[in-house]
Design a protein around this motif. Structure first.
Motif, PDB file in Angstrom:
ATOM      1  N   VAL A 115       0.843  -1.200   0.000  1.00 50.16           N
ATOM      2  CA  VAL A 115       0.000   0.000   0.000  1.00 50.16           C
ATOM      3  C   VAL A 115       0.878   1.249   0.000  1.00 50.16           C
ATOM      4  O   VAL A 115       0.544   2.271  -0.606  1.00 50.16           O
ATOM      5  N   GLN A 116       2.005   1.177   0.678  1.00 51.18           N
ATOM      6  CA  GLN A 116       2.972   2.277   0.682  1.00 51.18           C
ATOM      7  C   GLN A 116       3.376   2.641  -0.742  1.00 51.18           C
ATOM      8  O   GLN A 116       3.369   3.815  -1.128  1.00 51.18           O
ATOM      9  N   LEU A 117       3.717   1.635  -1.536  1.00 49.84           N
ATOM     10  CA  LEU A 117       4.160   1.879  -2.906  1.00 49.84           C
ATOM     11  C   LEU A 117       3.031   2.405  -3.779  1.00 49.84           C
ATOM     12  O   LEU A 117       3.238   3.283  -4.622  1.00 49.84           O
ATOM     13  N   GLY A 118       1.826   1.873  -3.580  1.00 47.41           N
ATOM     14  CA  GLY A 118       0.686   2.344  -4.349  1.00 47.41           C
ATOM     15  C   GLY A 118       0.353   3.788  -4.055  1.00 47.41           C
ATOM     16  O   GLY A 118       0.066   4.583  -4.966  1.00 47.41           O
ATOM     17  N   LEU A 119       0.384   4.168  -2.778  1.00 50.98           N
ATOM     18  CA  LEU A 119       0.116   5.553  -2.393  1.00 50.98           C
ATOM     19  C   LEU A 119       1.175   6.499  -2.962  1.00 50.98           C
ATOM     20  O   LEU A 119       0.863   7.586  -3.447  1.00 50.98           O
ATOM     21  N   GLN A 120       2.439   6.075  -2.900  1.00 50.13           N
ATOM     22  CA  GLN A 120       3.503   6.940  -3.408  1.00 50.13           C
ATOM     23  C   GLN A 120       3.391   7.131  -4.915  1.00 50.13           C
ATOM     24  O   GLN A 120       3.498   8.257  -5.417  1.00 50.13           O
ATOM     25  N   ALA A 121       3.175   6.049  -5.651  1.00 48.93           N
ATOM     26  CA  ALA A 121       3.068   6.159  -7.113  1.00 48.93           C
ATOM     27  C   ALA A 121       1.886   7.028  -7.515  1.00 48.93           C
ATOM     28  O   ALA A 121       1.992   7.891  -8.411  1.00 48.93           O
ATOM     29  N   THR A 122       0.746   6.849  -6.842  1.00 48.71           N
ATOM     30  CA  THR A 122      -0.449   7.627  -7.176  1.00 48.71           C
ATOM     31  C   THR A 122      -0.254   9.098  -6.850  1.00 48.71           C
ATOM     32  O   THR A 122      -0.594   9.981  -7.657  1.00 48.71           O
ATOM     33  N   ALA A 123       0.285   9.380  -5.659  1.00 50.64           N
ATOM     34  CA  ALA A 123       0.488  10.778  -5.263  1.00 50.64           C
ATOM     35  C   ALA A 123       1.414  11.495  -6.226  1.00 50.64           C
ATOM     36  O   ALA A 123       1.121  12.604  -6.696  1.00 50.64           O
ATOM     37  N   ALA A 124       2.539  10.871  -6.544  1.00 47.85           N
ATOM     38  CA  ALA A 124       3.511  11.520  -7.426  1.00 47.85           C
ATOM     39  C   ALA A 124       2.929  11.771  -8.813  1.00 47.85           C
ATOM     40  O   ALA A 124       3.087  12.860  -9.377  1.00 47.85           O
ATOM     41  N   ARG A 125       2.249  10.775  -9.371  1.00 47.26           N
ATOM     42  CA  ARG A 125       1.700  10.930 -10.723  1.00 47.26           C
ATOM     43  C   ARG A 125       0.613  11.980 -10.774  1.00 47.26           C
ATOM     44  O   ARG A 125       0.582  12.827 -11.662  1.00 47.26           O
ATOM     45  N   ARG A 126      -0.308  11.944  -9.797  1.00 42.58           N
ATOM     46  CA  ARG A 126      -1.451  12.853  -9.843  1.00 42.58           C
ATOM     47  C   ARG A 126      -1.066  14.300  -9.558  1.00 42.58           C
ATOM     48  O   ARG A 126      -1.625  15.232 -10.145  1.00 42.58           O
ATOM     49  N   ILE A 127      -0.134  14.538  -8.641  1.00 42.44           N
ATOM     50  CA  ILE A 127       0.283  15.905  -8.333  1.00 42.44           C
ATOM     51  C   ILE A 127       0.930  16.561  -9.549  1.00 42.44           C
ATOM     52  O   ILE A 127       0.703  17.736  -9.846  1.00 42.44           O
ATOM     53  N   VAL A 128       1.733  15.781 -10.275  1.00 41.14           N
ATOM     54  CA  VAL A 128       2.375  16.309 -11.479  1.00 41.14           C
ATOM     55  C   VAL A 128       1.355  16.489 -12.608  1.00 41.14           C
ATOM     56  O   VAL A 128       1.365  17.495 -13.323  1.00 41.14           O
ATOM     57  N   ALA A 129       0.451  15.530 -12.763  1.00 39.45           N
ATOM     58  CA  ALA A 129      -0.493  15.553 -13.886  1.00 39.45           C
ATOM     59  C   ALA A 129      -1.620  16.557 -13.695  1.00 39.45           C
ATOM     60  O   ALA A 129      -2.124  17.122 -14.665  1.00 39.45           O
ATOM     61  N   ASP A 130      -2.033  16.795 -12.439  1.00 40.79           N
ATOM     62  CA  ASP A 130      -3.172  17.673 -12.157  1.00 40.79           C
ATOM     63  C   ASP A 130      -2.790  18.773 -11.170  1.00 40.79           C
ATOM     64  O   ASP A 130      -3.262  18.790 -10.027  1.00 40.79           O
ATOM     65  N   PRO A 131      -1.920  19.694 -11.570  1.00 39.06           N
ATOM     66  CA  PRO A 131      -1.441  20.718 -10.627  1.00 39.06           C
ATOM     67  C   PRO A 131      -2.556  21.613 -10.087  1.00 39.06           C
ATOM     68  O   PRO A 131      -2.429  22.159  -8.986  1.00 39.06           O
ATOM     69  N   GLU A 132      -3.648  21.768 -10.828  1.00 35.58           N
ATOM     70  CA  GLU A 132      -4.724  22.633 -10.351  1.00 35.58           C
ATOM     71  C   GLU A 132      -5.517  21.984  -9.211  1.00 35.58           C
ATOM     72  O   GLU A 132      -6.279  22.663  -8.514  1.00 35.58           O
ATOM     73  N   ASP A 133      -5.335  20.673  -9.023  1.00 32.45           N
ATOM     74  CA  ASP A 133      -6.061  19.960  -7.963  1.00 32.45           C
ATOM     75  C   ASP A 133      -5.131  19.468  -6.865  1.00 32.45           C
ATOM     76  O   ASP A 133      -5.462  18.522  -6.138  1.00 32.45           O
ATOM     77  N   VAL A 134      -3.978  20.101  -6.723  1.00 38.65           N
ATOM     78  CA  VAL A 134      -2.968  19.623  -5.774  1.00 38.65           C
ATOM     79  C   VAL A 134      -3.517  19.547  -4.351  1.00 38.65           C
ATOM     80  O   VAL A 134      -3.277  18.572  -3.625  1.00 38.65           O
ATOM     81  N   GLY A 135      -4.260  20.566  -3.936  1.00 47.44           N
ATOM     82  CA  GLY A 135      -4.772  20.588  -2.568  1.00 47.44           C
ATOM     83  C   GLY A 135      -5.639  19.375  -2.264  1.00 47.44           C
ATOM     84  O   GLY A 135      -5.462  18.698  -1.243  1.00 47.44           O
ATOM     85  N   ALA A 136      -6.591  19.101  -3.153  1.00 44.65           N
ATOM     86  CA  ALA A 136      -7.490  17.964  -2.949  1.00 44.65           C
ATOM     87  C   ALA A 136      -6.739  16.640  -3.021  1.00 44.65           C
ATOM     88  O   ALA A 136      -7.016  15.714  -2.252  1.00 44.65           O
ATOM     89  N   ILE A 137      -5.766  16.547  -3.934  1.00 41.12           N
ATOM     90  CA  ILE A 137      -4.998  15.316  -4.083  1.00 41.12           C
ATOM     91  C   ILE A 137      -4.172  15.040  -2.833  1.00 41.12           C
ATOM     92  O   ILE A 137      -4.175  13.929  -2.289  1.00 41.12           O
ATOM     93  N   GLU A 138      -3.453  16.045  -2.361  1.00 43.77           N
ATOM     94  CA  GLU A 138      -2.597  15.850  -1.192  1.00 43.77           C
ATOM     95  C   GLU A 138      -3.416  15.535   0.052  1.00 43.77           C
ATOM     96  O   GLU A 138      -3.041  14.672   0.858  1.00 43.77           O
ATOM     97  N   GLU A 139      -4.541  16.221   0.224  1.00 46.27           N
ATOM     98  CA  GLU A 139      -5.389  15.942   1.380  1.00 46.27           C
ATOM     99  C   GLU A 139      -5.896  14.513   1.344  1.00 46.27           C
ATOM    100  O   GLU A 139      -5.897  13.796   2.355  1.00 46.27           O
ATOM    101  N   SER A 140      -6.313  14.065   0.158  1.00 50.63           N
ATOM    102  CA  SER A 140      -6.834  12.720   0.012  1.00 50.63           C
ATOM    103  C   SER A 140      -5.752  11.677   0.287  1.00 50.63           C
ATOM    104  O   SER A 140      -5.978  10.686   0.985  1.00 50.63           O
ATOM    105  N   ILE A 141      -4.561  11.900  -0.258  1.00 47.90           N
ATOM    106  CA  ILE A 141      -3.456  10.953  -0.081  1.00 47.90           C
ATOM    107  C   ILE A 141      -3.044  10.844   1.382  1.00 47.90           C
ATOM    108  O   ILE A 141      -2.906   9.740   1.937  1.00 47.90           O
ATOM    109  N   LEU A 142      -2.830  11.984   2.040  1.00 48.85           N
ATOM    110  CA  LEU A 142      -2.348  11.956   3.428  1.00 48.85           C
ATOM    111  C   LEU A 142      -3.392  11.377   4.375  1.00 48.85           C
ATOM    112  O   LEU A 142      -3.061  10.624   5.302  1.00 48.85           O
ATOM    113  N   THR A 143      -4.668  11.708   4.148  1.00 43.50           N
ATOM    114  CA  THR A 143      -5.720  11.133   4.987  1.00 43.50           C
ATOM    115  C   THR A 143      -5.811   9.626   4.783  1.00 43.50           C
ATOM    116  O   THR A 143      -5.875   8.850   5.750  1.00 43.50           O
TER     117      THR A 143
END
Length: 411
Positions: free
Chosen positions: A50-78
């Motif tokens: 799960v650690q690896l899945g969370l890291q891969a998803t967070a890194a890809r989505r933050i780079v791909a969707d910079p306008e949604d960084v806040g929602a992405i980071e909140e979702s990942i960390l929670t």
């Protein structure tokens, strides 16, 4: 360039530290007890998926969707903290099963294994956010803090008492340092409720992608680690320990060039660059793997020293087999991440079939060599199928979300 070099160096330090811990444990505990520790670490790798899945998803989505960084980071960390406690609790409660499956001398080791899952999982979400934000310094420090404390604290605990439980206690304490660094680096982040319907969809999509990535990486992690568990059940404890000693060479060949996946991952996410990136990675890993196999054969007496000394001379002449296994797994890892970068849906099923074959066919073996050759054959087959899938298809197979937050950026 400097950032890339820093990450490569940090990951090299992490992998050398992890390898050094295995080497020290093998030497101080001997084949029988080290076989148990190797089995515990293999199960930890599987549970840490799960650690690896969370890291891969967070890194890809933050780079791909910079306008949604806040929602992405909140979702990942929670999701990271929730998943860590749930998975850790489940692992602790499963200690009787782990104790039985690995033939452990004490259930304490299995309980410590379950506790290790919590900090290990938390690190994944934190590292993914830092990677997506390109905050290379704290990310590098996290990587370094994985390997160095493990070998230092693990050795210290083993000097006090040479048991499998002491080794796992050292791993548990060392696993807490990376999340301290990650928490300090992300201390300004705070959980916020969704601001609008779009944020709700983004969070849902991120969780869905993290789940799919975790399943694919679970399959790969199981394929690259469960053979030592099979060995504990089909071989005697001494031979299983010899097999675990050979796997030290496998892990060294697998993890030392791991930085190549980190560097190539963004390019693999771009459909126009994906095939070229995979070919470059295959060429690099192929040459490095071939050199490793030749070195393990010609310098087998030297390699014996690094896996634990004379106690492991029974596997010395076959260390080249384990180097070949590590080379194949490094290529397989690249192909699995290539599938994740393009959100492929078939990768996890193909690797999962390999896992089933490993457990089923591995259970029919009765010697160290037979088990190693069986695992090698299975890995060759899985690599061949994934190569055909990723390189021969004109367009990637992608997951279709019923309610995508936005069109895929680089599927």
């Amino acid at each position: 360039m400097h950032s890339t070099a820093g990450i490569a160096i940090a990951m090299a330090v992490m992998n050398v530290g992890t390898y050094a811990f295995q080497m020290v444990s093998a030497r101080m505990l001997g084949p029988s007890q080290y076989g148990a520790v190797a089995g515990l670490m293999a199960v930890l790798m599987v549970l840490s998926v799960v650690q690896l899945g969370l890291q891969a998803t967070a890194a890809r989505r933050i780079v791909a969707d910079p306008e949604d960084v806040g929602a992405i980071e909140e979702s990942i960390l929670t999701a990271t903290w929730r998943a860590s406690w749930i998975l850790g609790a489940a692992a602790v409660l499963a200690f009787p099963l782990v104790t039985w499956a690995l033939h452990l001398a004490s259930p304490v080791s299995a309980i410590l294994l379950g506790l290790c899952v919590v900090p290990t999982t938390v690190m994944g979400g934190q590292a993914g956010v830092l990677q997506g934000e390109r905050r290379w310094l704290p990310l590098s420090l996290m990587y370094v803090s994985v390997g160095v404390p493990r070998v230092v604290l693990g050795t210290a605990f083993l000097l006090v008492r040479q048991t499998e439980a002491s080794a796992m206690l050292g791993v548990l304490v060392a696993s807490c340092l990376p999340i301290v660094i990650g928490s300090l680096a992300l201390r300004e982040r705070r959980s916020v409720p969704p601001e609008n319907a779009h944020d709700v969809v983004v969070r849902r999509d991120v969780r869905r992608e993290a789940w799919g990535s975790s399943l694919a990486l679970l399959a790969f992690t199981a394929l690259s680690n469960l053979d030592v568990v099979v060995a504990r059940n089909v071989l005697g404890h001494h031979d299983a320990g010899l097999y675990a000693g050979g796997l030290i060479v496998t892990k060294a060949v697998l993890f030392l060039p791991q930085f190549a996946v980190v560097i190539l991952f963004p390019s693999m996410s771009d459909e126009d660059q994906s095939k070229k990136a995979i070919v470059r990675g295959l060429a690099f890993l192929g040459v490095l793997g071939a050199c490793s196999v030749v070195a393990a054969y010609l310098l087998r007496d030297v390699a014996e020293v690094f896996i634990g000394g004379a106690n492991y001379e029974g596997v010395t002449d076959r260390l080249w087999l384990f180097a070949a296994l590590g080379a194949l797994l490094s290529i397989l890892q690249l192909l699995v991440y290539g599938g994740l970068a393009r959100r492929g849906v078939l990768t996890k099923y193909i690797v999962a079939v390999g896992v089933l074959a490993l457990v089923g066919l591995g259970a029919l073996t009765d010697s160290l060599t037979a088990l190693a050759v069986t695992v090698l054959t299975i890995d060759v087959t899985v690599v061949g199928v994934l190569l055909a899938l990723l390189l021969l298809r004109r367009s990637p197979v992608v997951e279709h979300d019923p309610e995508p937050a936005q069109p895929p950026a680089a599927a």
